[in-house]
Design a protein around this motif. Sequence first.
Motif, short mmCIF file in Angstrom:
data_model
loop_
_atom_site.label_atom_id
_atom_site.label_comp_id
_atom_site.label_asym_id
_atom_site.label_seq_id
_atom_site.Cartn_x
_atom_site.Cartn_y
_atom_site.Cartn_z
N ALA A 1 -19.31 12.09 -16.26
CA ALA A 1 -19.43 10.81 -15.56
C ALA A 1 -19.55 11.03 -14.06
O ALA A 1 -20.32 10.32 -13.38
CB ALA A 1 -18.22 9.92 -15.88
N SER A 2 -18.83 12.00 -13.51
CA SER A 2 -18.93 12.30 -12.08
C SER A 2 -20.33 12.77 -11.72
O SER A 2 -20.91 12.32 -10.72
CB SER A 2 -17.91 13.37 -11.68
N PHE A 3 -20.89 13.68 -12.51
CA PHE A 3 -22.24 14.17 -12.25
C PHE A 3 -23.28 13.06 -12.42
O PHE A 3 -24.22 12.96 -11.62
CB PHE A 3 -22.58 15.36 -13.16
N LEU A 4 -23.12 12.24 -13.44
CA LEU A 4 -24.06 11.14 -13.66
C LEU A 4 -23.98 10.12 -12.52
O LEU A 4 -25.01 9.63 -12.04
CB LEU A 4 -23.77 10.47 -15.00
N ALA A 5 -22.76 9.79 -12.08
CA ALA A 5 -22.61 8.87 -10.95
C ALA A 5 -23.29 9.43 -9.70
O ALA A 5 -23.94 8.69 -8.96
CB ALA A 5 -21.13 8.60 -10.69
N ASN A 6 -23.15 10.72 -9.45
CA ASN A 6 -23.81 11.34 -8.31
C ASN A 6 -25.32 11.21 -8.43
O ASN A 6 -26.00 10.85 -7.47
CB ASN A 6 -23.40 12.81 -8.20
N ALA A 7 -25.86 11.49 -9.61
CA ALA A 7 -27.30 11.43 -9.81
C ALA A 7 -27.83 10.01 -9.63
O ALA A 7 -28.91 9.80 -9.06
CB ALA A 7 -27.66 11.95 -11.19
N VAL A 8 -27.08 9.02 -10.08
CA VAL A 8 -27.52 7.62 -9.98
C VAL A 8 -27.37 7.11 -8.55
O VAL A 8 -28.24 6.40 -8.04
CB VAL A 8 -26.73 6.74 -10.97
N LEU A 9 -26.30 7.47 -7.88
CA LEU A 9 -25.99 6.90 -6.57
C LEU A 9 -26.61 7.61 -5.39
O LEU A 9 -26.67 7.04 -4.29
CB LEU A 9 -24.47 6.83 -6.38
N ILE A 10 -27.07 8.84 -5.55
CA ILE A 10 -27.52 9.61 -4.39
C ILE A 10 -28.68 8.94 -3.66
O ILE A 10 -28.74 8.95 -2.44
CB ILE A 10 -27.87 11.07 -4.78
N GLY A 11 -29.58 8.31 -4.39
CA GLY A 11 -30.70 7.63 -3.74
C GLY A 11 -30.31 6.29 -3.15
O GLY A 11 -30.98 5.77 -2.26
N ILE A 12 -29.22 5.70 -3.62
CA ILE A 12 -28.81 4.37 -3.17
C ILE A 12 -27.88 4.45 -1.97
O ILE A 12 -28.11 3.79 -0.95
CB ILE A 12 -28.12 3.62 -4.33
N VAL A 13 -26.83 5.26 -2.08
CA VAL A 13 -25.82 5.32 -1.01
C VAL A 13 -25.89 6.60 -0.20
O VAL A 13 -25.15 6.77 0.76
CB VAL A 13 -24.39 5.13 -1.58
N GLY A 14 -26.78 7.54 -0.58
CA GLY A 14 -26.91 8.79 0.15
C GLY A 14 -25.99 9.87 -0.38
O GLY A 14 -25.05 9.61 -1.14
N PHE A 15 -26.28 11.09 0.05
CA PHE A 15 -25.50 12.22 -0.44
C PHE A 15 -24.03 12.21 0.01
O PHE A 15 -23.16 12.54 -0.79
CB PHE A 15 -26.14 13.56 -0.05
N PRO A 16 -23.72 11.87 1.25
CA PRO A 16 -22.31 11.95 1.64
C PRO A 16 -21.39 11.09 0.75
O PRO A 16 -20.34 11.57 0.34
CB PRO A 16 -22.31 11.45 3.08
N LEU A 17 -21.78 9.88 0.43
CA LEU A 17 -20.93 9.04 -0.43
C LEU A 17 -20.99 9.46 -1.90
O LEU A 17 -19.97 9.52 -2.58
CB LEU A 17 -21.31 7.56 -0.29
N SER A 18 -22.20 9.75 -2.39
CA SER A 18 -22.30 10.15 -3.80
C SER A 18 -21.65 11.53 -4.01
O SER A 18 -21.04 11.78 -5.05
CB SER A 18 -23.74 10.17 -4.26
N GLY A 19 -21.77 12.42 -3.01
CA GLY A 19 -21.11 13.71 -3.10
C GLY A 19 -19.60 13.58 -3.08
O GLY A 19 -18.88 14.30 -3.76
#
Length: 178
Positions: free
Chosen positions: A109-127
């Motif tokens: 779930a953590s990896f999937l959330a990162n993949a989904v959110l990286i384009g929306i909120v950027g890497f710093p927040l998704s990371g």
Amino acid sequence: MTETTTRAPENPEPQRSWLREHSELGICALLALLGVLVLSDAAAISTDFTQRGPVGPKTVPFLVGGLLLLVSVLLARDVLRGGHGESETGEDVDLSAPSDWRTVLLLSASFLANAVLIGIVGFPLSGMILFWGCAYALGSRHTVRDPLLAAVLSVLTYFVFNNLLGVPLPGGPLMGVL
């Protein structure tokens, strides 16, 4: 005339099927499939550019694909000749313990959330969500330290990749503030 009867042993070992005894063949099939996939993708690489030197863009993918096929064939030959991988004998591993699916699902779930959110909120927040989620999934329950460390790791990773290595990562709205 004496009649002989054969008796089954009192504790017969369970008969293992041929497929179970040769389960490593599944890995061989996976390696072969991956090799074919790499080779087919390498064949589709366009060469519409000026090549400098003897090594083109298809060389490494063809080499990797060919090596994957070679390893799959050699491993299959070894398995069919009776070879098999050794069982885990580490002293800190309990082979009778069931799988920890909760941890696997939380990490996924953590990896999937990162993949989904990286384009929306950027890497710093998704990371940050990725690092914090992984720490939580692996057992850390520090409610103040974990998110702070996740934020520091995420922003540090962003700056290393974006500014030092020249690999652009999506900054998101937070990077306009920093």
